[in-house]
Design a protein around this motif. Structure first.
Motif, PDB file in Angstrom:
ATOM      1  N   VAL A   1       0.386  -1.103  -0.050  1.00 17.08           N
ATOM      2  CA  VAL A   1      -0.010   0.063   0.522  1.00 17.08           C
ATOM      3  C   VAL A   1       0.687   1.161   0.422  1.00 17.08           C
ATOM      4  N   GLU A   2       1.602   1.095   0.369  1.00 14.06           N
ATOM      5  CA  GLU A   2       2.985   2.804   0.711  1.00 14.06           C
ATOM      6  C   GLU A   2       3.973   2.453  -0.152  1.00 14.06           C
ATOM      7  N   ALA A   3       4.024   2.227  -1.228  1.00  9.71           N
ATOM      8  CA  ALA A   3       4.778   1.718  -2.335  1.00  9.71           C
ATOM      9  C   ALA A   3       4.451   2.665  -3.029  1.00  9.71           C
ATOM     10  N   GLU A   4       5.841   3.736  -3.163  1.00  9.89           N
ATOM     11  CA  GLU A   4       5.727   4.791  -4.277  1.00  9.89           C
ATOM     12  C   GLU A   4       5.711   4.445  -5.333  1.00  9.89           C
ATOM     13  N   ASP A   5       5.250   5.426  -6.553  1.00 15.03           N
ATOM     14  CA  ASP A   5       4.926   5.486  -7.860  1.00 15.03           C
ATOM     15  C   ASP A   5       6.807   6.003  -8.046  1.00 15.03           C
ATOM     16  N   PRO A   6       7.159   5.423  -9.392  1.00 12.55           N
ATOM     17  CA  PRO A   6       8.044   5.403  -9.591  1.00 12.55           C
ATOM     18  C   PRO A   6       9.270   6.854  -9.622  1.00 12.55           C
ATOM     19  N   TYR A   7       9.703   7.212  -9.654  1.00 10.74           N
ATOM     20  CA  TYR A   7      10.418   8.018  -9.453  1.00 10.74           C
ATOM     21  C   TYR A   7      11.611   8.767 -11.034  1.00 10.74           C
ATOM     22  N   ILE A   8      11.776   9.788 -11.299  1.00  9.53           N
ATOM     23  CA  ILE A   8      12.299  10.597 -12.540  1.00  9.53           C
ATOM     24  C   ILE A   8      13.388  11.246 -11.815  1.00  9.53           C
ATOM     25  N   TYR A   9      14.194  11.618 -12.258  1.00 11.76           N
ATOM     26  CA  TYR A   9      15.050  12.711 -11.580  1.00 11.76           C
ATOM     27  C   TYR A   9      15.819  13.252 -12.909  1.00 11.76           C
ATOM     28  N   LEU A  10      15.627  14.701 -12.410  1.00 15.98           N
ATOM     29  CA  LEU A  10      16.245  15.727 -13.955  1.00 15.98           C
ATOM     30  C   LEU A  10      17.400  16.013 -13.154  1.00 15.98           C
ATOM     31  N   THR A  11      18.408  17.703 -13.823  1.00 15.20           N
ATOM     32  CA  THR A  11      18.762  18.273 -13.485  1.00 15.20           C
ATOM     33  C   THR A  11      18.646  19.339 -14.827  1.00 15.20           C
ATOM     34  N   TRP A  12      18.160  20.156 -15.173  1.00 11.88           N
ATOM     35  CA  TRP A  12      18.101  21.757 -15.843  1.00 11.88           C
ATOM     36  C   TRP A  12      19.062  22.624 -16.110  1.00 11.88           C
ATOM     37  N   VAL A  13      20.334  22.956 -16.085  1.00 12.41           N
ATOM     38  CA  VAL A  13      20.269  24.046 -15.674  1.00 12.41           C
ATOM     39  C   VAL A  13      20.398  24.863 -17.345  1.00 12.41           C
ATOM     40  N   VAL A  14      19.799  26.902 -16.931  1.00 11.11           N
ATOM     41  CA  VAL A  14      19.156  27.257 -17.318  1.00 11.11           C
ATOM     42  C   VAL A  14      20.590  28.530 -18.135  1.00 11.11           C
ATOM     43  N   THR A  15      20.743  28.827 -19.196  1.00  9.22           N
ATOM     44  CA  THR A  15      21.370  29.833 -19.334  1.00  9.22           C
ATOM     45  C   THR A  15      21.183  29.987 -20.813  1.00  9.22           C
ATOM     46  N   TYR A  16      22.501  31.533 -20.464  1.00  9.05           N
ATOM     47  CA  TYR A  16      22.264  32.468 -21.891  1.00  9.05           C
ATOM     48  C   TYR A  16      22.861  31.318 -23.525  1.00  9.05           C
ATOM     49  N   GLY A  17      22.538  31.536 -23.889  1.00  7.13           N
ATOM     50  CA  GLY A  17      23.286  31.237 -25.705  1.00  7.13           C
ATOM     51  C   GLY A  17      22.432  31.876 -26.648  1.00  7.13           C
ATOM     52  N   THR A  18      23.678  31.855 -28.300  1.00  6.50           N
ATOM     53  CA  THR A  18      22.891  32.292 -29.120  1.00  6.50           C
ATOM     54  C   THR A  18      22.091  31.266 -30.146  1.00  6.50           C
ATOM     55  N   ILE A  19      21.237  32.250 -30.515  1.00  2.00           N
ATOM     56  CA  ILE A  19      20.272  30.945 -31.326  1.00  2.00           C
ATOM     57  C   ILE A  19      20.429  32.621 -32.187  1.00  2.00           C
ATOM     58  N   ALA A  20      19.731  31.587 -33.865  1.00  2.00           N
ATOM     59  CA  ALA A  20      19.147  32.357 -34.539  1.00  2.00           C
ATOM     60  C   ALA A  20      17.842  31.512 -35.429  1.00  2.00           C
ATOM     61  N   PRO A  21      16.423  31.745 -34.903  1.00  7.04           N
ATOM     62  CA  PRO A  21      15.447  31.065 -35.046  1.00  7.04           C
ATOM     63  C   PRO A  21      14.968  31.844 -36.239  1.00  7.04           C
ATOM     64  N   LEU A  22      15.135  33.451 -36.789  1.00  6.29           N
ATOM     65  CA  LEU A  22      15.328  33.706 -38.057  1.00  6.29           C
ATOM     66  C   LEU A  22      15.974  34.435 -38.376  1.00  6.29           C
ATOM     67  N   ARG A  23      17.430  33.693 -38.480  1.00  4.24           N
ATOM     68  CA  ARG A  23      18.476  33.964 -38.921  1.00  4.24           C
ATOM     69  C   ARG A  23      19.419  35.042 -38.624  1.00  4.24           C
ATOM     70  N   LYS A  24      18.497  35.753 -37.828  1.00  5.06           N
ATOM     71  CA  LYS A  24      20.001  36.458 -36.926  1.00  5.06           C
ATOM     72  C   LYS A  24      20.166  36.422 -35.526  1.00  5.06           C
ATOM     73  N   PRO A  25      21.409  36.092 -35.465  1.00 11.95           N
ATOM     74  CA  PRO A  25      21.545  35.779 -34.341  1.00 11.95           C
ATOM     75  C   PRO A  25      21.208  36.882 -33.153  1.00 11.95           C
ATOM     76  N   GLN A  26      20.614  36.036 -31.826  1.00 14.98           N
ATOM     77  CA  GLN A  26      20.365  36.678 -31.104  1.00 14.98           C
ATOM     78  C   GLN A  26      20.316  36.273 -29.031  1.00 14.98           C
ATOM     79  N   GLN A  27      20.276  36.009 -28.379  1.00 17.99           N
ATOM     80  CA  GLN A  27      20.353  35.346 -26.615  1.00 17.99           C
ATOM     81  C   GLN A  27      18.950  35.200 -27.094  1.00 17.99           C
ATOM     82  N   GLY A  28      19.194  33.820 -26.515  1.00 17.85           N
ATOM     83  CA  GLY A  28      18.234  32.925 -26.338  1.00 17.85           C
ATOM     84  C   GLY A  28      18.224  32.357 -24.705  1.00 17.85           C
ATOM     85  N   ILE A  29      17.436  31.541 -24.523  1.00 16.60           N
ATOM     86  CA  ILE A  29      16.865  31.288 -23.083  1.00 16.60           C
ATOM     87  C   ILE A  29      17.441  29.970 -23.100  1.00 16.60           C
TER      88      ILE A  29
END
Length: 542
Positions: free
Chosen positions: A25-53
């Motif tokens: 009864v007490e058994a827990e459901d499975p766990y998923i462990y993740l680490t997400w690092v949030v940074t700035y980086g250069t992207i160009a979705p419209l062919r113009k370099p810009q700062q993205g998250i």
């Protein structure tokens, strides 16, 4: 002696059996462990370099795949130069608004610090998304898709697809979040978006499938303000899920996805083996923004050719008609075996009706947006913390009660009080000539009616009280209203906001406090041990 030993043996077996039962009864459901690092980086979705998250160096961020009831532990490390939060659009966070990731429930993660979210996707399936809830960060990225799959023993009302693709659609600006925020802070509107993206690209995104097989395509509108129509050249789309619930399976040539919404369709590769255009285009705008990609057959020997499939542009009536065609599949199981039982929303008594009207206003000479004339301002202390620690002066439950659509525009921190398990009706009234999109955290609802001009109680006789679709984000068409019904069965402090992000940033939101006087883990979890404390809650003991 022998009898005593037998008795001891029986007692031992009984105790072990009881312990075994407790362990099951007490058994827990499975766990998923993740680490997400949030940074700035250069992207160009419209062919113009810009700062993205970026998250873990990716734009868009990594897709989160999990199964019903999984515990998802995500350690978010903030390495950008501003406080940051992620919110989980459509994830109920059952009994724990502490994990919602908005400034009304959480202190933001300071630069160089981290916060670990504990999400349990309790009794949920479906297509969702995450994105930054702080400032205008969403305009630079930090978003991604969430797929919650059904447990193996729970049947779904279609054959298992051969593959699963999640497409993130959205409008985009070449200016970054800081420039856009500066524009809004100055009291000016944002300019027209510069483009439309599919998975971070304006052109060239493609996915491949085998001829004769059926694939699931999940669609999420992660943009700032623009409704989008999606279609695939030469192929039909069968809608099977929206709002985390199975739908009546109707086939469409194209589908409108409004800001903040997600849905899933099945597409069968039953045409001649070649490449086909996929198209996303803006709705209710002039000019029309377009993004294109490709559906490729694995044995394709020809590139896509011919005219792009045509979709609707500014026609509102077409979209209303399509929205009314969406229906909930009442015979399908959801996250549990068919939970319909004796409960049906159409037979519940409404205990409270909220009429909410959006407006564009000016306060102290600057552009703001409001609900019933009150434009939301974030206090330095999150509402949830103020409520938990009984900190006075952060918000009250009376200031918004008597507000109406025509009330003079003022600043405020509106919070609506409701009792746990109240069954309520919300009427979203839109007297403006632009489409609106609304979201309620922690609770999904039934979309029972759309109408033009002013809502009156007589409109209730036209509600769909049989098989209205389930949702957590709903559009309100220009000069129109939308009605929803919902049971408030999730205790906590929940964000009700515009999904049109500039409007939300400039005040078009409030919170709903769902409560009862009983403090119990059966209705709400305790404050997390790792909760960040700020404002008047700084230094309090968790």
């Amino acid at each position: 002696m022998r009898g005593s030993r037998s008795m001891i043996l029986l007692l031992s077996v009984g105790i072990l059996a009881c312990l075994g039962a407790v362990m099951v009864v007490e058994a827990e459901d499975p766990y998923i462990y993740l680490t997400w690092v949030v940074t700035y980086g250069t992207i160009a979705p419209l062919r113009k370099p810009q700062q993205g998250i970026l998250i873990n160096g990716q734009f868009p961020g990594p897709r989160l795949d999990c199964v019903t009831n999984n515990n998802v532990i995500i350690n978010v490390i903030n390495k950008i130069d501003q406080p940051f939060l992620l919110t989980w659009n459509g994830i109920k966070n059952r009994k724990s608004s502490w994990q919602d990731g908005t400034l009304g429930t959480n202190c933001p993660i300071p630069p160089g610090r981290s916060f670990t979210y504990h999400l349990q996707v309790k009794d949920q399936i479906g297509t969702f998304m995450y994105f930054p809830s702080t400032q205008m960060h969403k305009a630079s990225g930090g978003f991604g898709g969430i797929n919650i799959y059904s447990r193996a023993r729970i049947p779904v009302p279609y054959a298992k697809p051969a593959g699963d693709f999640h497409l993130l659609l959205g409008d985009w600006y070449k200016a970054g979040h800081k420039a856009l925020q500066k524009t809004l802070d100055s009291g000016r509107k944002l300019a027209f978006p510069d483009g439309l993206l599919i998975n971070g690209k304006q052109k060239g995104i493609k996915f491949t499938g085998d001829p004769g097989k059926t694939y699931m395509i999940r669609l999420s509108n992660v943009g700032l303000s623009t409704s989008i129509n999606f279609r695939i050249q030469g192929h039909k789309m069968k809608l099977v899920e929206m709002g985390g619930s199975h739908t009546i399976q109707v086939t469409y040539d194209s589908l409108d996805i409004h800001v903040g919404q997600s849905l899933a369709v099945l597409v069968t590769l039953n045409q001649q083996a070649r490449d086909y255009f996929i198209v996303a285009s803006s709705r209710f705008t002039s000019p029309v923004l377009t993004s294109t990609g490709y559906l490729r057959y694995s044995n394709s020997k020809a590139k896509a050719f011919g005219a792009l499939p045509i979709g609707p542009t500014t026609d509102v009536s077409w979209s209303v008609k399509q929205a009314r065609s969406f229906r909930c599949n009442l015979t399908a199981s959801a996250a549990r075996p068919n939970p319909q039982g004796t409960y049906h929303y159409g037979r519940e008594k409404i205990v409270k009706t909220l009429q909410l009207s959006n407006s564009q206003v000016k306060i102290k000479g600057k552009l703001r947006y409001a609900i019933n004339g009150m434009s939301y301002v974030n206090p330095s202390t999150p509402l949830k913390l103020a409520d938990y620690f009984n900190i006075p002066g952060v918000f009250d439950l009376k200031s918004f009660n008597k507000r109406t659509a025509g009330a003079p525009a003022i600043f405020g921190t509106p919070v609506i009080a409701a009792l746990l398990h109240d069954f309520i009706e919300i009427i979203f009234s839109n007297t403006e000539n632009t489409i609106q999109s609304w979201y309620l955290a922690g609770n999904d609802f039934r979309v029972v009616g759309y109408g033009s001009l002013k809502w009156t109680p007589a409109q209730r006789k036209h509600y769909n009280l049989v098989d209205a679709p389930v949702s957590y984000t709903i559009q309100v068409y220009p000069n129109s209203w939308t009605a929803i019904l919902l049971p408030l069965d999730n205790k906590g402090m929940w964000n009700l906001r515009s999904q049109i992000w500039p409007r939300r940033y400039l005040g078009q939101e409030l919170y709903v406090k769902v409560w009862n006087n009983q403090r119990s883990l059966y209705t709400e979890y305790n404050i997390p041990k790792n909760a960040l404390l700020c404002g008047k809650a700084r230094g309090k003991h968790v």
